[in-house]
Design a protein around this motif. Structure first.
Motif, short mmCIF file in Angstrom:
data_model
loop_
_atom_site.label_atom_id
_atom_site.label_comp_id
_atom_site.label_asym_id
_atom_site.label_seq_id
_atom_site.Cartn_x
_atom_site.Cartn_y
_atom_site.Cartn_z
N GLU A 41 38.75 46.17 35.97
CA GLU A 41 39.20 46.70 35.07
C GLU A 41 39.70 45.24 33.97
O GLU A 41 39.94 45.19 32.44
N ALA A 42 40.10 43.54 34.60
CA ALA A 42 39.88 42.92 34.02
C ALA A 42 39.66 42.11 33.60
O ALA A 42 39.60 41.22 32.48
N GLY A 43 38.24 42.23 34.14
CA GLY A 43 36.92 41.61 33.23
C GLY A 43 36.12 41.92 32.69
O GLY A 43 35.11 41.43 32.20
N ILE A 44 35.59 43.40 32.37
CA ILE A 44 35.45 44.00 31.49
C ILE A 44 35.13 44.10 30.17
O ILE A 44 33.92 44.66 29.82
N ALA A 45 36.46 44.27 29.64
CA ALA A 45 36.56 43.66 28.15
C ALA A 45 37.13 42.32 27.82
O ALA A 45 38.39 42.12 28.33
N GLU A 56 39.70 44.88 43.50
CA GLU A 56 37.86 44.90 43.28
C GLU A 56 38.57 45.76 42.27
O GLU A 56 37.76 44.62 41.18
N TRP A 57 38.27 47.09 42.08
CA TRP A 57 38.49 47.38 41.19
C TRP A 57 39.87 46.73 39.94
O TRP A 57 39.12 47.66 38.58
N SER A 58 41.09 46.21 40.77
CA SER A 58 41.37 45.78 39.32
C SER A 58 40.56 44.57 38.58
O SER A 58 41.51 44.15 37.81
N ALA A 69 31.22 50.94 34.53
CA ALA A 69 33.12 51.71 34.57
C ALA A 69 32.50 52.60 35.73
O ALA A 69 33.47 52.92 36.23
N TRP A 70 31.46 53.11 34.83
CA TRP A 70 31.32 54.85 35.56
C TRP A 70 30.68 54.32 36.85
O TRP A 70 31.13 54.95 37.87
N LYS A 71 29.79 53.43 36.43
CA LYS A 71 28.94 52.97 38.11
C LYS A 71 29.74 52.79 39.21
O LYS A 71 30.74 52.93 40.75
N GLY A 114 30.94 41.41 29.81
CA GLY A 114 31.82 41.01 31.20
C GLY A 114 31.12 40.69 32.31
O GLY A 114 30.29 40.43 32.30
N ASN A 115 32.55 40.61 33.13
CA ASN A 115 32.26 39.64 33.76
C ASN A 115 33.28 40.21 35.36
O ASN A 115 34.19 39.96 35.26
N TRP A 116 32.51 40.12 36.28
CA TRP A 116 33.34 40.11 37.63
C TRP A 116 32.27 39.29 38.70
O TRP A 116 31.31 40.15 39.35
N ARG A 117 33.55 38.89 39.08
CA ARG A 117 32.24 37.84 40.55
C ARG A 117 31.48 37.47 40.57
O ARG A 117 30.54 37.44 41.14
N GLY A 118 31.28 36.56 39.59
CA GLY A 118 28.97 36.55 38.68
C GLY A 118 28.57 37.81 38.11
O GLY A 118 27.59 37.39 38.47
N HIS A 119 29.16 39.05 38.46
CA HIS A 119 27.88 39.63 38.19
C HIS A 119 28.26 40.14 36.50
O HIS A 119 29.83 40.47 35.92
N THR A 120 27.21 40.66 35.78
CA THR A 120 26.97 40.96 34.23
C THR A 120 28.02 42.13 34.21
O THR A 120 27.46 42.86 35.28
N LEU A 121 29.08 42.58 33.54
CA LEU A 121 29.59 44.12 33.52
C LEU A 121 29.43 44.52 32.07
O LEU A 121 29.49 43.65 30.77
#
Length: 621
Positions: free
Chosen positions: A189-193, A184-186, A168-170, A155-162
């Motif tokens: 949610e869209a980038g983790i899978a 940010e949470w939304s 999700a817990w973190k 996964g990816n969020w703002r350059g962070h690997t998910l």
């Protein structure tokens, strides 16, 4: 030299070959599909058991992959038939897919038994589908090869690997703490899978797929291939070709699943930092195969094999990185001195032959044995007066300071009680407290849901706390992390000692290579002895204890009514109200548990279940 089957030796020949009215009916119905006699005559019929569904994203690509398997079967001269099986979507099935693992095992076995099949390709990956399919195939005894669904892309969020689950817990804790907002949470949610496939961390899905390969039930390297990678459909076609040859060779699971093969699987599990859920599933598969395996063996191996896979939640990388580093073949090559390399696999070769040319390409992802990520294995088996029949922990995924800890207990009677209390800003709790969740086991859940990673109380999250010691009779997701002690047995719902724990008493916990313990004062004298006998008497079996045709349910004992009938009966209110524990406060509430202890026991052996004697008989002792 191995004797090969002839076309008349094929199991399917009994349905399709003879000159009888019944065989005429079978052949005419195949022709109804548009097939000709040339499509099946003299060819192995291969059943492709597909757990695809539109609500299981882990298996969202398996409909297409089934066509790749069929391509391979046709290429090798077989006749493929696709059969649907329960999908068991981990994110959606409630209260837990664990309730249905053995149902899938029964369905798999009966699909293979009742149809004119000579061999099977098992398509799974999401947590319970791997053990369920393998258990069913073991019971049936046909040649079978497992095709893992493979992990999704990182996964990816703002350059962070998910990583699914773990992050999700973190980030949920960060949201509860107020450090990230709804936007940010939304985005998370869209980038983790981002693709079809299983969780891309070393959760239960990745662990069980790797274990299937370590057992020798997949093609070499199959378990590590990401679901969207072009190598995946090629692997599926190769599995289709190979199963046809396995039928002619009569290479059945019984010839592969030896005690040495299961030892290999447990060692690989430890080196991977795999899910605690593996202990339940691997023992179940072993017993289906007639192999003696118990928690003691897991504990022995855990002390011999270090964690060398730097993969979340025990490490920092994801399954895609693990694949690029060389995958499971590379990890097994790095630990070859700890494996039995003579074990046979579905490839027709041995483990040693399968990993002969394997190499590690990213040494920070797969460490050598002499520079491990964690000095001991992934799963610690603990026992003590709180868990006389054992419990488990994943020390590699916990903060080191909690491997020896002392603090007061905060007990929750059930999941709803816990969910309410941890959100209270006025909850009397500190980071040193030990959180205890009751009634999350096989009967109490029911189905032993993944509630074991109790959330950190909100007031502590806001103050920066991210780990605490937590104890429960539930399981936890393999994607989870933290100082969580799980699978406490006997479970509290049937009167296990966990039911007696109350908020307030001081508890201690130790999990080190020398000793593993956790303490505080139980009821004294004769009354305490009586409660201990009662609490440990009516423990249930969490896995099938014998390799019978019909699987026993995870929450019932063998040699009784059918699993479904037992479930309906045991979970009616009239019978639940008679059980000790939360639904019958008479015994457990009168005598508070002043202390509890968890210690390791090299000689631990789970005693046989015994019927609960009447109160009068217990009082006479």
């Amino acid at each position: 030299m191995t004797t090969r089957k002839t076309p008349e030796d094929l199991r399917s020949y009994r349905w399709l070959g003879p000159d009888t009215l019944r065989a005429f009916g079978h052949r005419s119905r195949l022709k109804q599909f548009g097939y000709d006699r040339e499509d099946w005559a003299g060819k192995p019929v291969i059943g492709i058991l597909n757990t695809w569904s539109e609500i299981n994203p882990c298996h969202g690509h398996l409909r297409e992959r089934a066509e790749d398997i069929k391509r391979g079967v046709w290429q090798a001269g077989g006749f493929p038939i696709e059969l649907p099986a329960m999908s068991l979507a981990e994110p959606f099935v409630k209260p837990s897919t664990m309730l249905y693992r053995n149902f899938l095992a029964m369905e798999c076995e009966e699909l293979l038994r009742s149809h004119p099949l000579d061999g099977a390709v098992l398509m799974g990956g999401c947590d319970k589908t791997t053990p369920g399919l393998i258990m069913g195939a073991i019971s049936m005894g046909l040649p079978a090869i497992y095709v893992p669904a493979g992990p999704m892309l990182r996964g990816n969020w703002r350059g962070h690997t998910l990583g699914s689950g773990s992050d999700a817990w973190k980030y949920w804790d960060e949201k509860r703490a107020g450090t990230i907002g709804e936007q940010e949470w939304s985005e998370i949610e869209a980038g983790i899978a981002r693709s079809f496939g299983t969780c891309m961390v070393m959760g239960t899905a990745a662990t069980m797929m790797a274990i299937a390969e370590a057992l020798g039930l997949t093609l070499p390297g199959a378990s590590s291939i990401p679901a969207p990678d072009a190598n995946h459909p090629r692997m599926c076609a190769a599995a289709g070709r190979r199963i046809v040859e396995m039928v002619w060779e009569d290479l059945t699971p019984a010839k592969i699943l030896t005690p040495a093969a299961f030892d290999n699987a447990v060692r690989v599990h430890m080196a991977l930092g795999g899910s605690t859920n593996a202990i339940i599933h691997v023992i179940a598969m072993a017993r289906r195969a007639g192999v003696s395996l118990d928690m003691r063996r897991f504990d022995e191996i855990s002390r011999q094999v270090p964690v060398i896979a730097n993969v979340t939640p025990s490490g920092k990388y994801l399954m895609e990185d693990f694949f690029y580093a060389g995958g499971l073949r590379a990890l097994m090559a790095a630990m070859r001195e700890r494996l039995d390399l003579s074990c046979l696999t579905v490839s027709g070769g041995t483990i040693g032959e399968n990993i002969e040319d394997a190499a590690v390409y990213l040494p920070d992802v797969i460490h050598p044995l002499d520079a491990p990520l964690y000095a001991e294995g992934a799963t610690a088996v603990l026992t003590g007066n709180l868990a006389p029949r054992g419990c488990v922990m994943k020390p590699a995924a916990a903060e080191a300071r909690f491997l020896k800890h002392r603090g007061k207990a905060i007990a929750f009677e059930n999941y709803d009680h816990m969910a309410r209390e941890v959100e209270r800003d006025d909850l009397d709790v500190t980071p040193d407290h030990v959180l205890v969740l009751k009634n999350g086991g096989p009967k109490g859940g029911p189905g032993m849901p993944e509630w074991g990673m109790l959330p950190i109380p909100k007031k502590l999250v806001k103050a920066g706390t991210r780990d605490m010691v937590r104890i429960s009779d539930a399981r936890m997701s393999g994607t989870s992390y933290g100082a969580c002690i799980l699978h406490v047995a006997p479970e509290s719902f049937v009167g296990g000692p966990l039911a007696l724990v109350q908020t307030g008493p001081r508890a201690a916990f130790t999990c080190t290579s020398a000793t593993r313990s956790s303490r505080a004062a139980a009821p004294p004298g004769r009354r305490r002895r009586r409660i201990t006998r009662a609490a440990t008497a009516r423990c249930i079996q969490s896995i099938s204890g014998r390799p019978t045709k019909a699987a026993t349910s995870i929450f019932c004992r063998a040699r009784r009514r059918s699993p479904s009938r037992r479930f309906i009966s045991r979970h009616s209110w009239a019978e639940r109200s008679e059980e000790p524990g939360i639904h019958n406060h008479g015994r457990s509430r009168r005598i508070p548990m002043r202390a509890f202890c968890i210690v390791s026991d090299y000689g631990f052996r789970a005693p046989r279940c015994a019927r609960l004697r009447s109160d009068q008989e217990r009082d006479k002792r």
